[in-house]
Design an enzyme around this catalytic site. Structure first.
Site, PDB file in Angstrom:
ATOM      1  CB  SER A   1      11.316 -17.284  35.537  1.00  0.00           C
ATOM      2  OG  SER A   1      12.650 -17.751  35.360  1.00  0.00           O
ATOM      3  CG  ASP A   2      13.811 -13.560  40.554  1.00  0.00           C
ATOM      4  OD1 ASP A   2      15.022 -13.680  40.250  1.00  0.00           O
ATOM      5  OD2 ASP A   2      13.419 -12.800  41.455  1.00  0.00           O
ATOM      6  CD1 TRP A   3      19.698 -16.607  38.054  1.00  0.00           C
ATOM      7  CD2 TRP A   3      18.071 -15.306  37.265  1.00  0.00           C
ATOM      8  NE1 TRP A   3      20.160 -15.987  36.906  1.00  0.00           N
ATOM      9  CE2 TRP A   3      19.178 -15.196  36.401  1.00  0.00           C
ATOM     10  CE3 TRP A   3      16.910 -14.588  36.950  1.00  0.00           C
ATOM     11  CZ2 TRP A   3      19.184 -14.399  35.264  1.00  0.00           C
ATOM     12  CZ3 TRP A   3      16.908 -13.789  35.815  1.00  0.00           C
ATOM     13  CH2 TRP A   3      18.030 -13.704  34.995  1.00  0.00           C
TER      14      TRP A   3
ATOM     15  CE1 TYR B   1      13.229 -17.036  42.809  1.00  0.00           C
ATOM     16  CE2 TYR B   1      13.545 -14.872  43.786  1.00  0.00           C
ATOM     17  CZ  TYR B   1      14.044 -15.957  43.089  1.00  0.00           C
ATOM     18  OH  TYR B   1      15.351 -15.963  42.670  1.00  0.00           O
TER      19      TYR B   1
END
Length: 706
Positions: free
Chosen positions: A247-249, A216
């Site tokens: 990507s991360d969420w 993030y």
């Protein structure tokens, strides 16, 4: 197989329409505690999960169904009634120092995921523990790049052997949760290569995970998902990584991330909540239409995803595997056993199974179960949670902050293993009340717990809810007091000198109560070793005050990692600080001796030595070999380790060969690893701060790698 995967990916991508290409670049999150409306892009009948990516049926490309799975197949509100094996925390696996056990644990998760139709697991957490307050340290393995890489690589291999893609995450420096979306992690690039990135590098080499998930936070000014220097320069360039970068969420702030190397935007609905739009939605299509996103880049993004699908084999699934949940519970139990660390023992343990003492068990909801960490890794065990106590908190992640109790009651298991004992439980609500039971008991076992998890860092190292005061009062009332800690991080121990024994059980998973009772009674000889340093207090750490702590959600923050590559025990050695308990520390009910250390040099260091069980019962030891000095000065590095199980009087010869990168410094100007010619000092011991044998050897100058 890999060449075939490359060729198939190239051929399949070449036949796709642009709509089909773009459809592979977005992962849609299912209905959950955070996303309450089903996205119309998810077909009816599709199992709800962390991510859904449509396939291309006409080309035989399957849909991707993603699940969080660091500690088991998660289900945060997705699928009614679905449960899975809840494994111990990653930090407990790290304490086992056992790569073979990590592979078995990965196999558990891979089989259970495949049986549910999930073909991508968001596993492989490898971030180094730079701060003992980090809420997600329990998900990760350790503070050391070699130990972390060795175990995460085997876990990934166990998952992918089941035909399920695993990620490795979070790339990179996702080392604190406080305002993580607005955090800028500042680090010297060479020091980054020698620490956190080295863990990723070794694990990727060994296991070839299908995907790398970005963090993030920002790194040196740029978000992880748009950090071209890391993604294009290091990951895809220097390391020649062939898989895809997701990507991360909710971590993709704009379509431009695609130009920096991000291949897939995941949790796109959270992008809308965070940044106001889906980054890889219409804006990415518009950029392609007007030439800002080159055709070659779009094709590469798609080919990388396809390549991993073919390399791991998610397109070749047959019937779902049979899942032996009883066997999986045994693996969870063994992981808990090997991960529990006996920190202190002044003769109080083990408790004699044939004795009949009055035992007071106090606190920690030990009559109900054992705690688990919170956030995206929370696993619903068979039969469901024993109890969920809502905790809450500020910010977007507050709704996920709960005390999850897994149904493995330490009180019940202690009673089972000590049938002649009189066991009474006190909740530990007040020091005075707990002391009343302690005074009329022969033995007191106090459980200390903390709720730690995603989205939150701890403000300090104390036990919450007045538990330190309870332990102090109980120890004053009864000197025969044993403390069992169930935490995701090191904790302060103001009561340490007043108790007889201390056990760190971490978050021990669905069979944790049994494992704790077995250690207490000696049915199992403790063998866990600390994968992180326990500081005496925060003043010993690189950042006693955590930037942005206490600020509102959304406050930008900068953390300067001035310690560079000197993470954890390396920092303590450099600063000549004595920790509360050192990295690698762990006691046993038997004794081990090291002898005959022989160290050879040349291109790298090879150390050979003997380990002997000099006690009167079988047990496992973890001898550790460290670099302690180089031509440029003192430098502490774990070079190798081996878990050795020995009968009384038995000896075994162990050989450890160091990865040359652990002996080198990264030369940013040359873009390579450099070993200086000269004398190197090596030490063998049971912990980073308990070294018993030393030797010196010479290495030749070398410039290698990228």
């Amino acid at each position: 197989m890999t060449g075939d995967a490359d060729e198939r990916a190239l051929a399949a991508e070449d036949r796709m329409t642009d709509d089909e290409r773009f459809s592979l670049l977005v992962s849609v999150m299912g209905v959950s505690d955070l996303i309450t409306v089903r996205d119309e892009r998810i077909p009816d009948g599709t199992p709800m999960s962390a991510g859904y990516v449509p396939g291309v049926p006409r080309l035989g490309v399957p849909a991707l169904l993603m699940s969080d799975a660091s500690l088991g197949v998660t289900n945060p509100g997705y699928r009614e009634g679905d449960t899975a094996t809840a494994l111990p925390a990653g930090i407990a696996l790290g304490a086992s120092f056992n790569p073979a056990l990590a592979r078995e644990s990965g196999g558990v998760v891979g089989r259970e995921a495949r049986s549910r139709g999930f073909n991508v697991l968001l596993a492989g957490g490898i971030n180094l523990a730079r701060d003992p307050r980090n809420g997600r340290n329990f998900e990760y393995i350790s503070e050391d790049p070699l130990l972390s890489a060795a175990l995460v690589a085997e876990s990934i291999s166990g998952i992918q052997a089941e035909g399920v893609i695993s990620t490795i995450k979070h790339f990179s420096l996702n080392c604190n949760e406080t305002n993580r979306h607005w955090l800028d992690a500042i680090i010297d690039p060479a020091a980054h290569r020698e620490s956190d990135l080295l863990a990723f590098e070794i694990a990727i080499e060994r296991a070839q995970p299908g995907s790398v998930m970005t963090a993030y936070n920002k790194i040196n000014g740029g978000y992880a998902g748009e950090n071209s220097e890391l993604i294009q320069g290091v990951l895809k360039g220097a390391w020649d990584y062939p898989g895809w970068v997701m990507s991360d969420w909710g971590a993709t702030a704009g379509w431009e991330f695609a130009l920096s190397g991000l291949d897939q935007d995941c949790g796109c609905q959270i992008d809308v909540l965070m940044w106001g739009a889906e980054a890889f939605g219409q804006s990415l299509r518009d950029a392609y239409a007007n030439g800002r996103l080159p055709k070659e880049r779009l094709s590469e993004m798609v080919r990388r995803i396809l390549r991993s699908m073919y390399a791991v084999g998610v397109d070749r699934w047959g019937a779902p595997p049979e899942v032996d949940m009883a066997r999986h519970n045994e693996i969870a139990l063994e992981a808990a056993r090997q991960g529990i660390v006996l920190l202190k023992n002044d003769g109080a343990l083990p408790l004699a199974p044939d004795s009949s003492p009055r035992i007071a068990v106090i606190g920690g909801h030990a009559q109900v179960g054992v705690p688990a960490g919170t956030g995206s890794t929370a696993v619903v065990p068979p039969g469901g949670y024993a109890e969920v106590i809502r905790v809450g908190g500020p910010s977007f992640m507050g709704a996920t902050r709960n005390l999850y109790l897994l149904p493995s009651s330490p009180v019940a298991e202690i009673t089972k293993l000590l049938p002649q004992a009189q066991v009474e439980f006190d909740p530990g609500m007040s020091p005075a009340e707990a002391a009343l039971l302690a005074r009329r008991s022969d033995v007191v076992i106090v459980f200390g717990i903390r709720v730690e998890g995603e989205g939150f860092d701890s403000a300090d190292l104390s036990l919450p809810w007045g538990q330190d005061a309870v332990i102090e009062a109980v120890a004053a009332a009864n000197p025969n007091t044993i403390v069992v800690l169930e935490t995701g991080n090191p904790v302060a121990m103001p009561w340490r000198d007043n108790v007889k024994a201390i056990i760190e059980a971490w978050y021990p998973g669905q069979a944790g109560g049994q494992a704790i009772a077995e250690i207490l009674t000696g049915a199992i000889n403790p063998s866990g070793r600390l994968p992180v340093t326990f500081p005496a207090d925060l003043a010993q750490t690189p950042r006693p005050d955590l930037p942005s702590m206490g600020e509102p959600w959304g406050t930008p923050a900068t953390i300067e990692y001035g310690e560079g590559a000197e993470v954890g025990y390396r920092w303590f050695a450099q600063q000549r600080e004595q920790p509360l308990y050192g990295f690698g520390h762990g006691l046993s009910y038997t004794r081990f001796d090291y002898s005959d250390l022989l160290v050879l040099g040349g291109d790298t260091i090879t150390a050979t030595f003997a380990v002997t069980n000099t006690g009167d019962r079988q047990g496992a030891d973890v001898p550790q070999v460290y670099l302690t000095g180089a031509p440029d000065g003192a430098r502490m590095r774990l070079l190798g380790f081996e878990r050795v199980d020995l009968k009384p009087g038995e000896s075994k010869q162990v050989t450890v060969t160091a990865d040359p990168r652990l002996l080198a410094r990264f030369d940013s100007e040359a873009g390579q690893w450099r070993i200086a010619a000269g004398t190197y000092r090596v030490a063998l011991g049971s912990a980073a701060d308990t070294l018993s044998l030393t030797a010196e050897t010479a290495l030749q100058a070398a410039l290698f790698g990228r």
